[in-house]
Every structure is written in C-alpha cells, then in structure tokens.
Design a protein around this motif. Structure first.
Motif, mmCIF file in Angstrom:
data_model
loop_
_atom_site.group_PDB
_atom_site.id
_atom_site.type_symbol
_atom_site.label_atom_id
_atom_site.label_comp_id
_atom_site.label_asym_id
_atom_site.label_seq_id
_atom_site.Cartn_x
_atom_site.Cartn_y
_atom_site.Cartn_z
ATOM 1 N N CYS A 46 -42.266 -23.162 -58.472
ATOM 2 C CA CYS A 46 -43.577 -22.994 -59.102
ATOM 3 C C CYS A 46 -44.311 -21.938 -58.292
ATOM 4 O O CYS A 46 -44.456 -22.080 -57.069
ATOM 5 N N CYS A 47 -44.706 -20.881 -58.932
ATOM 6 C CA CYS A 47 -45.396 -19.760 -58.280
ATOM 7 C C CYS A 47 -44.547 -19.165 -57.159
ATOM 8 O O CYS A 47 -45.078 -18.658 -56.168
ATOM 9 N N GLY A 48 -43.233 -19.265 -57.281
ATOM 10 C CA GLY A 48 -42.342 -18.705 -56.284
ATOM 11 C C GLY A 48 -42.065 -19.623 -55.103
ATOM 12 O O GLY A 48 -41.328 -19.259 -54.200
ATOM 13 N N VAL A 49 -42.654 -20.801 -55.085
ATOM 14 C CA VAL A 49 -42.447 -21.748 -53.985
ATOM 15 C C VAL A 49 -41.443 -22.806 -54.435
ATOM 16 O O VAL A 49 -41.620 -23.435 -55.474
ATOM 17 N N ARG A 50 -40.398 -22.991 -53.652
ATOM 18 C CA ARG A 50 -39.368 -23.987 -53.951
ATOM 19 C C ARG A 50 -39.608 -25.237 -53.107
ATOM 20 O O ARG A 50 -39.604 -25.163 -51.885
ATOM 21 N N PRO A 51 -39.814 -26.387 -53.765
ATOM 22 C CA PRO A 51 -40.049 -27.613 -53.008
ATOM 23 C C PRO A 51 -38.756 -28.234 -52.508
ATOM 24 O O PRO A 51 -37.667 -27.848 -52.922
ATOM 25 N N ARG A 52 -38.904 -29.192 -51.628
ATOM 26 C CA ARG A 52 -37.772 -29.998 -51.160
ATOM 27 C C ARG A 52 -37.910 -31.369 -51.793
ATOM 28 O O ARG A 52 -39.006 -31.912 -51.896
ATOM 29 N N ASN A 53 -36.792 -31.931 -52.218
ATOM 30 C CA ASN A 53 -36.795 -33.267 -52.807
ATOM 31 C C ASN A 53 -36.455 -34.257 -51.691
ATOM 32 O O ASN A 53 -35.340 -34.278 -51.193
ATOM 33 N N VAL A 54 -37.428 -35.051 -51.313
ATOM 34 C CA VAL A 54 -37.258 -36.015 -50.230
ATOM 35 C C VAL A 54 -37.566 -37.400 -50.787
ATOM 36 O O VAL A 54 -38.705 -37.700 -51.127
ATOM 37 N N GLY A 55 -36.540 -38.212 -50.890
ATOM 38 C CA GLY A 55 -36.742 -39.571 -51.384
ATOM 39 C C GLY A 55 -37.296 -39.624 -52.794
ATOM 40 O O GLY A 55 -38.079 -40.517 -53.113
ATOM 41 N N GLY A 56 -36.939 -38.665 -53.622
ATOM 42 C CA GLY A 56 -37.420 -38.645 -54.997
ATOM 43 C C GLY A 56 -38.793 -38.012 -55.171
ATOM 44 O O GLY A 56 -39.327 -37.965 -56.270
ATOM 45 N N ARG A 57 -39.376 -37.513 -54.086
ATOM 46 C CA ARG A 57 -40.678 -36.844 -54.146
ATOM 47 C C ARG A 57 -40.491 -35.367 -53.853
ATOM 48 O O ARG A 57 -39.679 -34.986 -53.018
ATOM 49 N N LEU A 58 -41.279 -34.532 -54.517
ATOM 50 C CA LEU A 58 -41.258 -33.104 -54.228
ATOM 51 C C LEU A 58 -42.259 -32.819 -53.118
ATOM 52 O O LEU A 58 -43.427 -33.185 -53.222
ATOM 53 N N LEU A 59 -41.796 -32.176 -52.059
ATOM 54 C CA LEU A 59 -42.660 -31.768 -50.960
ATOM 55 C C LEU A 59 -42.595 -30.253 -50.848
ATOM 56 O O LEU A 59 -41.520 -29.671 -50.769
ATOM 57 N N TRP A 60 -43.758 -29.627 -50.824
ATOM 58 C CA TRP A 60 -43.874 -28.178 -50.886
ATOM 59 C C TRP A 60 -44.151 -27.619 -49.498
ATOM 60 O O TRP A 60 -45.119 -28.025 -48.842
ATOM 61 N N PRO A 61 -43.307 -26.696 -48.996
ATOM 62 C CA PRO A 61 -43.464 -26.150 -47.642
ATOM 63 C C PRO A 61 -44.779 -25.379 -47.485
ATOM 64 O O PRO A 61 -45.075 -24.464 -48.256
ATOM 65 N N ILE A 62 -45.547 -25.751 -46.486
ATOM 66 C CA ILE A 62 -46.841 -25.119 -46.252
ATOM 67 C C ILE A 62 -46.676 -23.649 -45.891
ATOM 68 O O ILE A 62 -47.487 -22.820 -46.297
ATOM 69 N N ALA A 63 -45.627 -23.300 -45.171
ATOM 70 C CA ALA A 63 -45.408 -21.892 -44.802
ATOM 71 C C ALA A 63 -45.276 -21.019 -46.051
ATOM 72 O O ALA A 63 -45.847 -19.930 -46.111
ATOM 73 N N ASP A 64 -44.547 -21.521 -47.051
ATOM 74 C CA ASP A 64 -44.372 -20.749 -48.299
ATOM 75 C C ASP A 64 -45.669 -20.686 -49.100
ATOM 76 O O ASP A 64 -45.980 -19.658 -49.701
ATOM 77 N N VAL A 65 -46.440 -21.767 -49.089
ATOM 78 C CA VAL A 65 -47.719 -21.780 -49.800
ATOM 79 C C VAL A 65 -48.688 -20.813 -49.126
ATOM 80 O O VAL A 65 -49.385 -20.058 -49.806
ATOM 81 N N ALA A 66 -48.728 -20.807 -47.794
ATOM 82 C CA ALA A 66 -49.600 -19.882 -47.075
ATOM 83 C C ALA A 66 -49.226 -18.438 -47.371
ATOM 84 O O ALA A 66 -50.090 -17.589 -47.583
ATOM 85 N N ARG A 67 -47.921 -18.173 -47.421
ATOM 86 C CA ARG A 67 -47.437 -16.826 -47.736
ATOM 87 C C ARG A 67 -47.890 -16.427 -49.144
ATOM 88 O O ARG A 67 -48.334 -15.301 -49.376
ATOM 89 N N LEU A 68 -47.778 -17.349 -50.088
ATOM 90 C CA LEU A 68 -48.206 -17.084 -51.458
ATOM 91 C C LEU A 68 -49.692 -16.753 -51.513
ATOM 92 O O LEU A 68 -50.104 -15.816 -52.187
ATOM 93 N N LEU A 69 -50.498 -17.535 -50.797
ATOM 94 C CA LEU A 69 -51.943 -17.345 -50.842
ATOM 95 C C LEU A 69 -52.398 -16.077 -50.127
ATOM 96 O O LEU A 69 -53.385 -15.475 -50.520
ATOM 97 N N THR A 70 -51.694 -15.665 -49.088
ATOM 98 C CA THR A 70 -52.110 -14.478 -48.341
ATOM 99 C C THR A 70 -51.518 -13.190 -48.894
ATOM 100 O O THR A 70 -52.190 -12.173 -48.911
ATOM 101 N N GLU A 71 -50.268 -13.254 -49.364
ATOM 102 C CA GLU A 71 -49.602 -12.041 -49.845
ATOM 103 C C GLU A 71 -49.609 -11.912 -51.358
ATOM 104 O O GLU A 71 -49.359 -10.844 -51.891
ATOM 105 N N GLY A 72 -49.806 -13.006 -52.072
ATOM 106 C CA GLY A 72 -49.748 -12.988 -53.524
ATOM 107 C C GLY A 72 -48.354 -13.267 -54.026
ATOM 108 O O GLY A 72 -47.399 -13.347 -53.272
ATOM 109 N N ALA A 73 -48.235 -13.421 -55.335
ATOM 110 C CA ALA A 73 -46.951 -13.797 -55.943
ATOM 111 C C ALA A 73 -45.988 -12.645 -55.985
ATOM 112 O O ALA A 73 -46.283 -11.522 -56.110
#
Length: 73
Positions: A46-73
């Motif tokens: 989603c928006c170029g960020v790939r989550p990790r599936n941990v115990g049936g939950r999607l967890l989104w890496p903060i490093a990738d989200v920060a990169r998205l917000l600072t550099e754009g998609a």
C-alpha cells in the motif's frame, strides 16, 4: 529506528516501536484501514510499503513509512 530523520508526527505515533498497526499506518498515510488491507491483498503493498504478517496481523515498517512521507511515493 532513527527518529532524527522521521517526521515529528510519525515519531509521536511510533513511540519507539519499529512497526505500526494497520490502523496507525492508514491514519498516517491518509487512507482507511480497509483500503490499506485491500491494496495489500491486490498488489502486495500500500503506497509502496510492504507490511509483515506477524501472527495474522499486518505490521507496517516505520522506516519505510518515514521514507514514504519524506521522499514521496
């Protein structure tokens, strides 16, 4: 996670963690949680960020989200 290069609002939401929940990720990127899940199911990301599936939950890496917000998609 290095909080110096992170947008302040993301640092506040992250609170020192390495991953965001789907609800937190969606709020951060301006989407509905279900939209983030749907995009992940269809495209594998989603928006170029790939989550990790941990115990049936999607967890989104903060490093990738920060990169998205600072550099754009």
């Amino acid at each position: 996670m290095d909080t110096q290069n992170m947008p302040p609002e993301l640092a506040r939401i992250a609170q020192g963690r390495d991953f965001l929940t789907t609800a937190e990720f969606a709020r951060t990127v301006g989407r509905a949680p279900q939209t983030a899940r749907k995009n992940f199911c269809i495209a594998g990301h989603c928006c170029g960020v790939r989550p990790r599936n941990v115990g049936g939950r999607l967890l989104w890496p903060i490093a990738d989200v920060a990169r998205l917000l600072t550099e754009g998609a």
